[in-house]
Design an enzyme around this catalytic site. Structure first.
Site, PDB file in Angstrom:
ATOM      1  N   GLY A  28       0.768  -1.241   0.000  1.00 10.99           N
ATOM      2  CA  GLY A  28       0.000   0.000   0.000  1.00 10.99           C
ATOM      3  C   GLY A  28       0.800   1.294   0.000  1.00 10.99           C
ATOM      4  O   GLY A  28       0.292   2.330   0.431  1.00 10.99           O
ATOM      5  N   LYS A  29       2.026   1.253  -0.519  1.00  7.48           N
ATOM      6  CA  LYS A  29       2.850   2.472  -0.551  1.00  7.48           C
ATOM      7  C   LYS A  29       2.126   3.611  -1.267  1.00  7.48           C
ATOM      8  O   LYS A  29       2.003   4.714  -0.731  1.00  7.48           O
ATOM      9  CB  LYS A  29       4.182   2.210  -1.279  1.00  7.48           C
ATOM     10  CG  LYS A  29       5.056   1.179  -0.626  1.00  7.48           C
ATOM     11  CD  LYS A  29       6.340   0.968  -1.409  1.00  7.48           C
ATOM     12  CE  LYS A  29       6.127   0.305  -2.747  1.00  7.48           C
ATOM     13  NZ  LYS A  29       5.713  -1.101  -2.676  1.00  7.48           N
ATOM     14  N   HIS A  89      12.099   1.218  -1.993  1.00  3.52           N
ATOM     15  CA  HIS A  89      13.466   1.258  -1.478  1.00  3.52           C
ATOM     16  C   HIS A  89      14.504   1.429  -2.571  1.00  3.52           C
ATOM     17  O   HIS A  89      15.605   1.876  -2.309  1.00  3.52           O
ATOM     18  CB  HIS A  89      13.761   0.027  -0.628  1.00  3.52           C
ATOM     19  CG  HIS A  89      13.618  -1.269  -1.354  1.00  3.52           C
ATOM     20  ND1 HIS A  89      12.461  -1.629  -1.996  1.00  3.52           N
ATOM     21  CD2 HIS A  89      14.472  -2.294  -1.531  1.00  3.52           C
ATOM     22  CE1 HIS A  89      12.621  -2.819  -2.533  1.00  3.52           C
ATOM     23  NE2 HIS A  89      13.841  -3.246  -2.272  1.00  3.52           N
TER      24      HIS A  89
HETATM   25  N1  LIG Z   1      -8.474  -2.875   2.233  1.00  2.03           N
HETATM   26  C1  LIG Z   1      -7.428  -2.107   2.009  1.00  2.03           C
HETATM   27  N2  LIG Z   1      -6.772  -2.195   0.850  1.00  2.03           N
HETATM   28  C2  LIG Z   1      -5.699  -1.407   0.649  1.00  2.03           C
HETATM   29  C3  LIG Z   1      -5.244  -0.490   1.624  1.00  2.03           C
HETATM   30  N3  LIG Z   1      -4.161   0.135   1.147  1.00  2.03           N
HETATM   31  C4  LIG Z   1      -3.934  -0.354  -0.075  1.00  2.03           C
HETATM   32  N4  LIG Z   1      -4.857  -1.273  -0.380  1.00  2.03           N
HETATM   33  C5  LIG Z   1      -4.946  -2.057  -1.613  1.00  2.03           C
HETATM   34  O1  LIG Z   1      -3.775  -2.823  -1.765  1.00  2.03           O
HETATM   35  C6  LIG Z   1      -3.382  -2.889  -3.125  1.00  2.03           C
HETATM   36  C7  LIG Z   1      -1.969  -2.398  -3.293  1.00  2.03           C
HETATM   37  O2  LIG Z   1      -1.872  -1.036  -2.968  1.00  2.03           O
HETATM   38  P1  LIG Z   1      -0.778  -0.086  -3.620  1.00  2.03           P
HETATM   39  O3  LIG Z   1      -0.901   1.223  -2.961  1.00  2.03           O
HETATM   40  O4  LIG Z   1      -0.840  -0.146  -5.079  1.00  2.03           O
HETATM   41  O5  LIG Z   1       0.500  -0.837  -3.116  1.00  2.03           O
HETATM   42  P2  LIG Z   1       1.993  -0.472  -3.413  1.00  2.03           P
HETATM   43  O6  LIG Z   1       2.765  -0.916  -2.232  1.00  2.03           O
HETATM   44  O7  LIG Z   1       2.105   0.942  -3.840  1.00  2.03           O
HETATM   45  O8  LIG Z   1       2.253  -1.430  -4.596  1.00  2.03           O
HETATM   46  P3  LIG Z   1       3.350  -1.257  -5.753  1.00  2.03           P
HETATM   47  O9  LIG Z   1       3.384   0.191  -6.105  1.00  2.03           O
HETATM   48  O10 LIG Z   1       2.788  -2.133  -6.822  1.00  2.03           O
HETATM   49  O11 LIG Z   1       4.610  -1.765  -5.149  1.00  2.03           O
HETATM   50  C8  LIG Z   1      -4.397  -2.046  -3.893  1.00  2.03           C
HETATM   51  O12 LIG Z   1      -5.371  -2.909  -4.415  1.00  2.03           O
HETATM   52  C9  LIG Z   1      -4.986  -1.156  -2.827  1.00  2.03           C
HETATM   53  O13 LIG Z   1      -6.303  -0.770  -3.111  1.00  2.03           O
HETATM   54  C10 LIG Z   1      -5.979  -0.423   2.860  1.00  2.03           C
HETATM   55  O14 LIG Z   1      -5.665   0.316   3.773  1.00  2.03           O
HETATM   56  N5  LIG Z   1      -7.046  -1.257   2.980  1.00  2.03           N
END
Ligand SMILES: Nc1nc2c(ncn2[C@@H]2O[C@H](COP(=O)(O)OP(=O)(O)OP(=O)(O)O)[C@@H](O)[C@H]2O)c(=O)[nH]1
Length: 590
Positions: A28-29, A89
Site C-alpha cells: 500500500g505504498k 526502497h
Molecule cells: N483494504 C485495504 N486495501 C488497501 C489499503 N491500502 C492499499 N490497499 C490495496 O492494496 C493494493 C496495493 O496497494 P498499492 O498502494 O498499489 O501498493 P503499493 O505498495 O504501492 O504497490 P506497488 O506500487 O505495486 O509496489 C491495492 O489494491 C490497494 O487498493 C488499505 O488500507 N485497505
C-alpha cells in the site's frame, strides 16, 4: 514566486524534512502516499498542498489542521513535510545527498495482515545502512475482522469507534509485528504507547484506502523530525544543494532534470556542478518549473526555489547527466566541488576476484542489489551502472568458470547486439526490476549450473570397473582389438584406459557396442563388444584375462564419498591394491 515559509524558533529556521515511503509490493505504498495527499487536499482551504515535481509538499498549517486533536494546540517548528513521489526502497537508495540518503525520514508501509515480506526486509536493510530513522505504517487495518467502518479519521478517533474484539485482534497483530521487527534488530511499539522515541520505532496503524491514521502519521513524522533531526533539517542559505532524481532529454527543450533541492536557494542563472557519464561538469540553470495543484494547477515557471523542494531544472548544456548525482551551486572553489561530487557518486561494493557480473540503472540500486547478493554469499567480480552492452558480454564470455558466465541486469535494458552476443557465447542474462525475485532467480541459476557441472564431471570421471575378455568372442586381434567382454562391476566408458591386474597398461576403449547399438557407456552387469586401441591380443592382453578401468589418484577420495554399489566399491579397493604394489601411498592423499 512559490516559496515555503520557514518557521522560526529562537532564530533557528528549519526546512521541511524529506520523507520517502518504502515497503513490500502491494502493501500500500502508493495508497498511503495518496491518502496523505488526499487528506491534505480534502482539508485544505487555500493552497495547503503543492505538488512539485518529484515531490509533494504538505505545509505545517495543513498538518496542524488535520492533526489538531492530536497536537492539542501545539505548533510545529518545521514548515511542513516534503514527500518524495516515487515510493520504494530502490528509489530511496538511488536518491543520495551528502553521502547518505536524500530522505531524512522514512515511512515503512507494512500490511498488518501479512507482516514482514522480502521487500520489507530489503527496505529495513537499506534504512539501517543509511541510518535513516523511520516509522511503520501498519496498513490495511480495515481488513481486520469485526472492523466498524469509519473513514477520514485519525487512528485515535477510529479506535474509539471499534469493538473490544477488534481492538484485541488489532493489538495481537501489532505484537506480531513488534516481534518480527525485533528479529530485525528494532524495538517497536504502537506509537501512542511509546515513551522513549529514540529507542523505539513507532507503529502507526492506518488504512490508506479509508484514509485512517493519516493525521497520526503526519504528526509523528513532523514531531520526530523536529525533535531528533534538528541538525539535518536546519535551514542553511550558505550553500545550495540538490539531488537529481530523473534526467530527461527532450527535442527542442534540451536536457531537463527533475531534482529535489534539500539545502539553500536555487535561482535561475545559477552555475551548477553535476556528475555526468564523462565526469563532473558545470552548467547553468536556464529555467525552473514547479508543478502546482489547486486553483493555479499545472506547471509554472519560477525564478527561485528554497529547500526543500522538488523542481524541474532546464540546463543550458547537453550533458549526459547521471540520475542520482548530487547538484551543487558553484560558489567558490570549483575543483573542491568536483572532488566532492566524485566522492558522493562513488559506491562501496566489495568485489572479489571471482563471481557474477552486475549491472544496474543507478549507483544506489547497484549497491542495493550487490548488498543482497552478498547476503546470500554470492561473490561479485564486477558491478557497474548502465545498460548491458556487447562489451559486457564479451568480457564475461572470456571467463573460465562457467558459473561466472552470467550477468545480472537490474532495471536496465539489454542492447540487441548484446542479446545476440550472449546467445552466441553462452552467456546468461538474468534481468528484472524486483531485487528479491532477481536474487532468487540468480540463486536458482547458480544451483542448476552447479548441478549440471557436477553431473558433467561425474559423467566424465572414470568409474572403478572390472571386466573379463570372453575367449569365445574374439573378432579382431589388433588395430584395434575387437572382443566380447563381460563387465562385472562399475561402468565402462568410451575413452577409459584399461589396466591389467599387475598394473600394466591394457589398452584404451575406442568404442562399445551392445546388441549392434553403439554406446558411450554401459553399466555392469553387461556383455558387450569393445574395440580396444593400443594393444594386441595374445601379446599384452589375453583371452580370459581380467582387466580394470584405470582411475587417477585424484578422484579416489570423491569416489569413496559417493554412494557406489558394493561391487564397484570392492573393485575400487582391488585397484588401490594393484596401485600400491608400485606406490604404497597411492590414494592416501587428499
Ligand atoms: N483494504 C485495504 N486495501 C488497501 C489499503 N491500502 C492499499 N490497499 C490495496 O492494496 C493494493 C496495493 O496497494 P498499492 O498502494 O498499489 O501498493 P503499493 O505498495 O504501492 O504497490 P506497488 O506500487 O505495486 O509496489 C491495492 O489494491 C490497494 O487498493 C488499505 O488500507 N485497505
Amino acid at each position: 514566486m512559490e516559496m515555503s515559509i520557514s518557521s522560526t524558533e529562537q532564530g533557528v529556521r528549519y526546512r521541511q524534512p524529506i520523507v520517502c515511503v518504502l515497503g513490500h509490493v502491494d502493501h500500500g505504498k502508493t495508497t498511503v502516499l495518496d491518502a496523505i495527499r488526499g487528506t491534505s487536499v480534502a482539508q485544505k482551504e487555500a493552497g495547503g498542498i503543492t505538488q512539485r515535481i518529484g515531490a509533494t509538499d504538505i505545509d505545517a498549517e495543513t498538518i496542524e489542521r488535520s492533526a489538531r486533536a492530536l497536537l492539542k494546540g501545539a505548533k510545529l517548528k518545521v514548515p511542513g513535510l516534503l514527500f518524495i513521489d516515487t515510493p520504494g526502497h530502490v528509489a530511496f537508495s538511488n536518491m543520495r545527498a551528502r553521502g547518505g540518503a536524500l530522505a531524512d525520514i522514512a515511512v515503512l508501509v507494512i500490511d498488518i495482515n501479512e507482516g514482514l515480506m522480502p521487500q520489507t526486509v530489503e527496505s529495513i536493510n537499506i534504512l539501517k545502512k543509511f541510518r535513516t530513522p523511520f516509522i511503520v505504517a501498519a496498513n490495511k487495518i480495515d481488513l481486520i475482522p469485526l472492523f466498524t467502518p469509519v473513514r477520514d479519521v485519525s487512528f485515535i478517533e477510529c479506535l474509539k469507534k471499534q469493538r473490544k474484539e477488534y481492538v484485541e485482534e488489532l493489538d495481537r497483530r501489532i505484537y506480531e509485528l513488534v516481534s518480527a521487527l525485533y528479529g530485525q534488530g528494532f524495538q517497536s511499539e504502537r506509537y501512542d504507547r511509546i515513551t522513549d522515541f529514540t529507542r523505539t520505532v513507532a507503529i502507526v496503524p492506518v488504512s490508506g484506502k479509508l484514509h485512517i491514521g493519516m493525521p497520526d502519521l503526519l504528526m509523528m513524522l513532523a514531531g520526530l523530525a523536529q525533535r531528533y533531526l534538528e541538525n539535518d533539517i536546519r535551514l542553511r542559505t550558505d550553500e545550495t544543494r540538490g539531488t537529481v532524481i530523473e534526467v530527461k532529454r527532450e527535442e527542442g527543450t534540451g536536457v531537463t532534470l527533475d531534482t529535489v533541492i534539500y539545502q539553500g536557494v536555487l535561482r535561475a542563472g545559477d552555475e551548477i556542478a553535476l556528475n555526468t557519464r564523462d565526469g563532473p561538469a558545470v552548467t547553468r540553470v536556464r529555467g525552473m518549473l514547479i508543478n502546482t495543484h489547486g486553483r493555479k494547477k499545472g506547471l509554472r515557471e519560477v525564478e527561485s526555489v528554497q529547500a526543500a523542494a522538488g523542481v524541474r531544472v532546464l540546463i543550458s548544456d547537453k550533458l549526459d547527466v547521471i540520475p542520482g548525482t548530487p547538484m551543487i551551486v558553484v560558489r567558490g572553489d570549483r575543483d573542491k566541488i568536483f572532488e566532492e561530487i566524485i566522492k558522493e557518486s562513488s559506491v562501496s561494493i566489495p568485489l572479489s576476484e571471482h563471481g557474477v557480473t552486475v549491472k544496474a540503472e543507478a549507483l544506489g540500486s547497484l549497491e542495493a542489489v550487490s548488498y543482497e547478493l552478498g547476503q546470500k554469499g554470492i561473490g561479485i567480480r564486477s558491478a557497474q551502472t548502465g545498460d548491458v552492452t556487447k562489451r559486457d558480454i564479451i568480457d564475461v564470455a572470456t571467463l573460465q568458470d562457467p558459473m561466472e558466465k552470467v550477468i545480472i541486469a537490474f532495471n536496465v535494458s539489454v542492447l540487441p547486439e548484446a542479446q545476440q552476443a550472449a546467445a552466441e557465447n553462452d552467456v546468461t542474462i538474468i534481468q528484472g526490476n524486483i531485487i528479491y525475485r532477481l536474487i532468487e532467480e540468480v540463486e536458482g541459476w547458480l544451483a542448476e549450473k552447479k548441478k549440471q557441472l557436477e553431473e558433467g564431471r561425474k559423467q566424465s570421471m572414470p568409474v572403478p570397473s572390472k571386466l573379463v575378455i570372453l575367449p569365445e568372442y574374439i573378432f579382431r586381434t589388433s588395430k584395434p582389438v575387437i572382443v566380447g567382454v563381460r563387465l562385472l562391476s562399475g561402468q565402462l566408458k568410451v575413452g577409459d584406459t584399461l589396466i591389467k591386474s599387475d598394473g600394466r597398461y591394457g589398452g584404451t576403449v575406442k568404442s562399445i557396442r551392445e546388441n549392434e547399438v553403439s554406446k558411450n557407456y554401459v553399466d555392469a552387469p553387461a556383455e558387450v563388444a569393445v574395440a580396444i586401441d593400443g594393444v594386441t591380443l595374445n601379446r599384452q592382453i589375453n583371452p580370459n584375462e581380467t582387466l580394470y578401468v584405470d582411475i587417477p589418484e585424484s578422484v579416489v577420495r570423491e569416489l569413496r564419498a559417493r554412494a557406489l554399489d558394493p561391487e564397484t566399491m570392492k573393485t575400487l579397493e582391488e585397484i588401490i591394491k594393484i596401485k600400491r604394489k608400485e606406490n604404497p601411498f597411492w590414494g592416501t592423499r587428499a
